[in-house]
Design a protein around this motif. Structure first.
Motif, mmCIF file in Angstrom:
data_model
loop_
_atom_site.group_PDB
_atom_site.id
_atom_site.type_symbol
_atom_site.label_atom_id
_atom_site.label_comp_id
_atom_site.label_asym_id
_atom_site.label_seq_id
_atom_site.Cartn_x
_atom_site.Cartn_y
_atom_site.Cartn_z
ATOM 1 N N TYR A 127 30.099 39.876 43.882
ATOM 2 C CA TYR A 127 29.166 39.942 45.001
ATOM 3 C C TYR A 127 29.140 41.328 45.645
ATOM 4 N N ASN A 128 27.948 41.918 45.777
ATOM 5 C CA ASN A 128 27.728 43.184 46.474
ATOM 6 C C ASN A 128 28.674 44.296 46.002
ATOM 7 N N VAL A 129 28.863 44.389 44.715
ATOM 8 C CA VAL A 129 29.718 45.436 44.160
ATOM 9 C C VAL A 129 29.114 46.818 44.388
ATOM 10 N N ARG A 130 27.795 46.903 44.368
ATOM 11 C CA ARG A 130 27.137 48.203 44.503
ATOM 12 C C ARG A 130 27.542 48.927 45.779
ATOM 13 N N ASP A 131 27.461 48.253 46.905
ATOM 14 C CA ASP A 131 27.714 48.898 48.193
ATOM 15 C C ASP A 131 29.009 48.444 48.857
ATOM 16 N N GLY A 132 29.657 47.453 48.291
ATOM 17 C CA GLY A 132 30.838 46.892 48.932
ATOM 18 C C GLY A 132 31.987 47.886 49.040
ATOM 19 N N MET A 133 32.643 47.847 50.185
ATOM 20 C CA MET A 133 33.809 48.705 50.416
ATOM 21 C C MET A 133 35.110 47.912 50.302
ATOM 22 N N GLN A 134 34.982 46.617 49.989
ATOM 23 C CA GLN A 134 36.152 45.755 49.872
ATOM 24 C C GLN A 134 36.235 45.092 48.500
ATOM 25 N N VAL A 135 35.636 45.706 47.471
ATOM 26 C CA VAL A 135 35.741 45.107 46.143
ATOM 27 C C VAL A 135 37.195 45.061 45.714
ATOM 28 N N ARG A 136 37.521 44.126 44.850
ATOM 29 C CA ARG A 136 38.920 43.839 44.516
ATOM 30 C C ARG A 136 39.501 44.807 43.492
ATOM 31 N N GLY A 137 38.640 45.607 42.854
ATOM 32 C CA GLY A 137 39.132 46.594 41.908
ATOM 33 C C GLY A 137 39.537 47.887 42.593
ATOM 34 N N LEU A 138 39.971 48.846 41.804
ATOM 35 C CA LEU A 138 40.500 50.093 42.344
ATOM 36 C C LEU A 138 39.409 50.999 42.906
ATOM 37 N N ARG A 168 32.571 54.658 48.522
ATOM 38 C CA ARG A 168 33.130 55.524 49.556
ATOM 39 C C ARG A 168 34.499 55.053 50.070
ATOM 40 N N VAL A 169 35.290 54.502 49.160
ATOM 41 C CA VAL A 169 36.659 54.079 49.482
ATOM 42 C C VAL A 169 37.612 54.845 48.580
ATOM 43 N N TYR A 170 38.633 55.456 49.198
ATOM 44 C CA TYR A 170 39.594 56.296 48.472
ATOM 45 C C TYR A 170 40.962 55.626 48.578
ATOM 46 N N ARG A 171 41.317 54.855 47.557
ATOM 47 C CA ARG A 171 42.502 54.017 47.641
ATOM 48 C C ARG A 171 43.744 54.766 47.199
ATOM 49 N N SER A 172 44.842 54.475 47.872
ATOM 50 C CA SER A 172 46.121 55.112 47.570
ATOM 51 C C SER A 172 46.921 54.257 46.600
ATOM 52 N N GLN A 207 39.039 35.465 47.361
ATOM 53 C CA GLN A 207 40.254 35.935 48.013
ATOM 54 C C GLN A 207 41.475 35.455 47.228
ATOM 55 N N GLY A 208 42.591 36.160 47.382
ATOM 56 C CA GLY A 208 43.824 35.739 46.734
ATOM 57 C C GLY A 208 43.810 35.951 45.236
ATOM 58 N N PRO A 209 44.597 35.160 44.503
ATOM 59 C CA PRO A 209 44.680 35.316 43.049
ATOM 60 C C PRO A 209 43.323 35.147 42.382
ATOM 61 N N SER A 210 43.113 35.870 41.303
ATOM 62 C CA SER A 210 41.841 35.814 40.600
ATOM 63 C C SER A 210 41.676 34.482 39.878
ATOM 64 N N PRO A 211 40.486 33.872 39.961
ATOM 65 C CA PRO A 211 40.235 32.662 39.166
ATOM 66 C C PRO A 211 39.909 32.983 37.711
ATOM 67 N N TYR A 212 39.792 34.278 37.383
ATOM 68 C CA TYR A 212 39.321 34.677 36.068
ATOM 69 C C TYR A 212 40.468 35.055 35.119
ATOM 70 N N ILE A 265 43.544 44.680 42.533
ATOM 71 C CA ILE A 265 44.653 45.555 42.919
ATOM 72 C C ILE A 265 45.641 44.862 43.844
ATOM 73 N N ALA A 266 45.210 43.772 44.505
ATOM 74 C CA ALA A 266 46.088 43.111 45.478
ATOM 75 C C ALA A 266 45.817 41.615 45.504
ATOM 76 N N GLY A 267 45.678 41.009 44.329
ATOM 77 C CA GLY A 267 45.414 39.577 44.258
ATOM 78 C C GLY A 267 46.651 38.737 44.438
ATOM 79 N N GLY A 268 47.816 39.373 44.299
ATOM 80 C CA GLY A 268 49.059 38.632 44.425
ATOM 81 C C GLY A 268 49.396 37.810 43.204
ATOM 82 N N GLU A 269 48.660 38.043 42.097
ATOM 83 C CA GLU A 269 48.923 37.293 40.879
ATOM 84 C C GLU A 269 49.637 38.170 39.858
ATOM 85 N N VAL A 270 50.221 37.541 38.863
ATOM 86 C CA VAL A 270 50.867 38.279 37.771
ATOM 87 C C VAL A 270 49.800 38.571 36.737
#
Length: 364
Positions: free
Chosen positions: A164-175, A179-183, A340-345, A354-359
């Motif tokens: 959802y809204n990957v194009r403009d989203g600043m909270q996508v679950r990937g790295l 305009r987000v610079y993740r550490s 939210q949380g662990p990935s269903p995929y 990056i922070a799903g909390g899953e293995v």
């Protein structure tokens, strides 16, 4: 009278020799082709290794990874006034992968142009002399699509298991996001368990569909070389699977061929990959036209047998099988919010977050 004896092959012997040579050639060609593909796959892996090192060098300098999409403001009336915050992360990595001259030319702009081009470059989706030919390391030698004299490329940044809204989203679950610079500290799942980048197949020679897209025909559009419109994609990524017969997009879909046709544009359709549908699956988009759709499922893709190369956030390069576990693809965004949380995929989704909390250990 003495008989003259001529030495040489009889017709039968000649045919036998030709048949033997044909058999030997038939046995040799697959081995030669396999050796060539092994070399191409190794070069592709090396390209990703170099980009992984560039990511680490960038992070060492700025204490964060580059954004997938960033750049400068665009005032909406002049294409030369900025790049509309759509400059891809590939530009930021140039100084860290022996392309400092190109980076400096881009950052200088062109004040002498008829309409001066601002520092950092003009609109990111348009042509401009300093970036009209993409660096060679951005083109996988196994990918037949990229042209060697223009802006094509074969590698993208991971947006993880977001749809959802990957194009403009600043909270996508990937790295990599808008305009987000993740550490390093933001990767709580572990850098060795998180995908940073992967390869995809450039959509050429398919047409790019312009604004409205074009209708697919059966057996024509390879499912891992472009993207089709699938309404409701964010609610159920499994809908994307029905857009393909297993090799091609089915007839009657709206197709855009934006994958890898502009290395400078940070929109996910051009330079993003997602970890939802398994590698070499169909690409699907929703809510938008051109290459600017908001919701996307963009699996990595390659011509390598059985899977794709990825680099991880720790810099390692691994090969991921097309058969990796993808969990439950019928689960999507709820009420406009991403999962939210662990990935269903499955394992694939876990490797993207990056922070799903899953293995999400990388399969051997």
């Amino acid at each position: 009278m003495r008989k003259t004896k001529f030495s040489g092959f009889t017709l039968v012997e000649l045919l036998v020799v030709i048949a033997i040579i044909g058999i030997l050639v038939g046995l040799l060609l697959p081995a030669v082709q396999a050796a060539r593909e092994a070399a191409r796959r190794m070069q592709c892996s090396n390209n990703l290794k170099q980009m992984g090192l560039a990511l680490h060098n960038y992070a060492s300098a700025y204490k964060a990874f580059p954004a997938r999409k960033g750049g400068t403001f665009w005032n909406g009336s002049q294409n030369e006034s900025g790049n509309r915050y759509r400059l891809s992360g590939h530009i930021a990595l140039l100084p860290y992968i022996e392309q400092t001259a190109m980076y400096n030319a881009i950052q200088a702009g062109d004040p002498s142009a008829t309409i001066p081009i601002a520092p950092g470059g003009r609109n990111a989706w348009g042509g401009w002399t300093p970036w009209n030919v993409s660096p060679g390391y951005l083109k996988c030698p196994s990918d037949p699509g990229p042209l060697q004299t223009n802006r094509d490329n074969s590698y993208g940044f991971s947006t993880g298991d977001s749809v959802y809204n990957v194009r403009d989203g600043m909270q996508v679950r990937g790295l990599f996001a808008n305009r987000v610079y993740r550490s390093f500290g933001s990767i709580s799942d572990g850098t060795s368990n998180t995908i940073a980048m992967s390869e995809f197949l450039c959509s050429r020679p398919y047409p790019n569909g312009a604004q409205p897209g074009i209708a697919t025909q059966a057996g024509v559009y390879q499912r891992n070389k472009g993207e089709v419109l699938v309404p409701g994609l964010a609610q159920s990524p499994a809908l994307c699977l029905a857009a393909s017969d297993g090799q091609y997009f089915v007839a009657g879909m709206t197709f855009w061929g934006r994958r890898g046709i502009n290395w400078t544009d940070g929109q996910p359709t051009y330079n993003g990959i997602s970890t939802v549908i398994a590698p070499n699956g169909p690409g699907c988009v929703d809510r938008g036209t051109w290459g600017d759709q908001l919701d996307v499922v963009l699996p990595p893709a390659s011509q390598h047998t059985g899977g794709v190369n990825v680099n991880l956030a720790d810099g390692a390069v691994r090969f991921i099988s097309n058969n990796i576990d993808t969990g439950n693809l019928t689960i999507g965004a709820a009420s406009g919010q991403d999962i939210q949380g662990p990935s269903p995929y499955g394992v694939w989704g876990a490797l993207g977050s990056i922070a799903g909390g899953e293995v999400g250990n990388v399969p051997d």
